[in-house]
Write an enzyme that holds these catalytic residues in place. Structure first.
Site, short mmCIF file in Angstrom:
data_model
loop_
_atom_site.label_atom_id
_atom_site.label_comp_id
_atom_site.label_asym_id
_atom_site.label_seq_id
_atom_site.Cartn_x
_atom_site.Cartn_y
_atom_site.Cartn_z
N SER A 127 10.51 -22.37 40.10
CA SER A 127 9.82 -23.94 40.78
C SER A 127 9.54 -25.01 39.35
CB SER A 127 8.30 -23.44 41.22
OG SER A 127 7.38 -23.76 40.87
N LYS A 164 2.11 -26.38 38.37
CA LYS A 164 2.78 -27.26 39.67
C LYS A 164 2.20 -28.53 38.70
CE LYS A 164 4.70 -25.63 42.65
NZ LYS A 164 4.41 -24.63 42.97
#
Length: 210
Positions: A127, A164
Site C-alpha cells: 500500500s 499510511k
C-alpha cells in the site's frame, strides 16, 4: 561511565528539546526554548544548553539556530545490545509491542534514525510502494501518539494496525496509501476508534536482512 545528574531546570529544557524534535522533526531555537520555559532572554537558554552539552546530554552544532543534537547514553546503548525489537503480525486488540508480537531483535542502533527508532515493524502488503516501502520491508518506527499532516504513521483503526500517510481535515482523519490502486481509509474519530502508534523514521530493505 554514567552521565551527570541534571537539575530540575536542565531536565525541563532537555525534555522540551526532545519533545520538540519528536513532534516537529527539528530542534527548537533558543528563542523558542526561552518562550517555552519563561526566560526573558535567549541567552539564558543558551547557558542551560551549554550545561547540557557539558554533562553529555546534547551536542551543540555551530552555524545554525537549531544546532542541537541529542546524544545517546553509552550505558543505555550497551543495555540494548540485542538491537531493536522486530514486530511481526499484531493480534487484534493487543498492544503493538506486546511480547508475543516480537519475532526477534534486529542488530541496529535506534539512534541512527532521527528521531530515535523504538522498534521495527514488518511491512505487510504494497500500500506504500510509491514511496519505497515494500512488502516484507522493516519499517523503523518512533513510538509516539503525536503526528503531523503528511507524516507516515503506524495507526490502529478499531482492531487493525496499518501504515499510511496521515491527513487531518476538519473532523475527519484520512489515512492515505501510496498506491494508485487503493483508496484512503477515512476515519471519524467521534464514532470510530483510532490511535497513532508511531511515526515512520526509516526503512530497511527486505533483501538487506533476509
Amino acid at each position: 561511565m554514567s552521565r551527570k545528574h541534571l537539575t530540575a531546570r536542565q531536565q525541563e529544557i532537555f525534555d522540551f528539546v526532545k519533545h520538540h524534535i519528536e513532534t516537529t522533526g527539528m530542534p527548537p531555537t533558543r528563542v523558542e526554548i526561552a518562550r517555552e520555559i519563561g526566560f526573558k532572554s535567549p541567552n539564558a537558554a543558551e547557558e542551560h544548553l551549554k550545561a547540557l552539552a557539558r554533562k553529555g546530554y546534547i551536542e551543540m552544532l555551530s552555524g545554525t539556530s537549531r544546532g542541537i543534537r541529542i546524544l545517546v547514553d553509552n550505558e543505555e546503548t550497551a543495555a540494548n545490545d540485542d538491537g531493536l525489537p522486530l514486530i511481526g503480525k499484531v493480534a487484534a486488540g493487543t498492544p503493538i509491542m506486546a511480547i508475543e508480537h516480537v519475532e526477534s531483535h534486529y542488530p541496529v542502533n535506534g539512534a541512527m534514525f532521527n528521531p530515535n527508532a523504538d522498534y521495527l515493524l514488518k511491512v505487510n502488503g504494497n500500500s506504500m510502494e510509491k514511496i519505497g516501502i515494500l512488502d516484507g520491508d522493516l519499517l523503523a518506527v518512533h513510538k509516539t501518539n503525536f503526528a503531523r499532516n503528511g507524516q507516515v504513521v503506524v495507526a490502529r483503526v478499531d482492531d487493525e494496525v496499518t501504515v499510511k500517510r496521515l491527513e487531518k481535515k476538519g473532523d475527519l482523519i484520512y489515512l492515505h496509501p501510496e498506491n494508485d490502486e487503493l483508496q484512503p481509509i477515512i476515519v471519524d474519530p467521534r464514532i470510530e476508534y483510532i490511535e497513532i502508534e508511531g511515526i515512520a523514521v526509516g526503512v530497511i530493505r527486505n533483501n538487506a536482512w533476509m
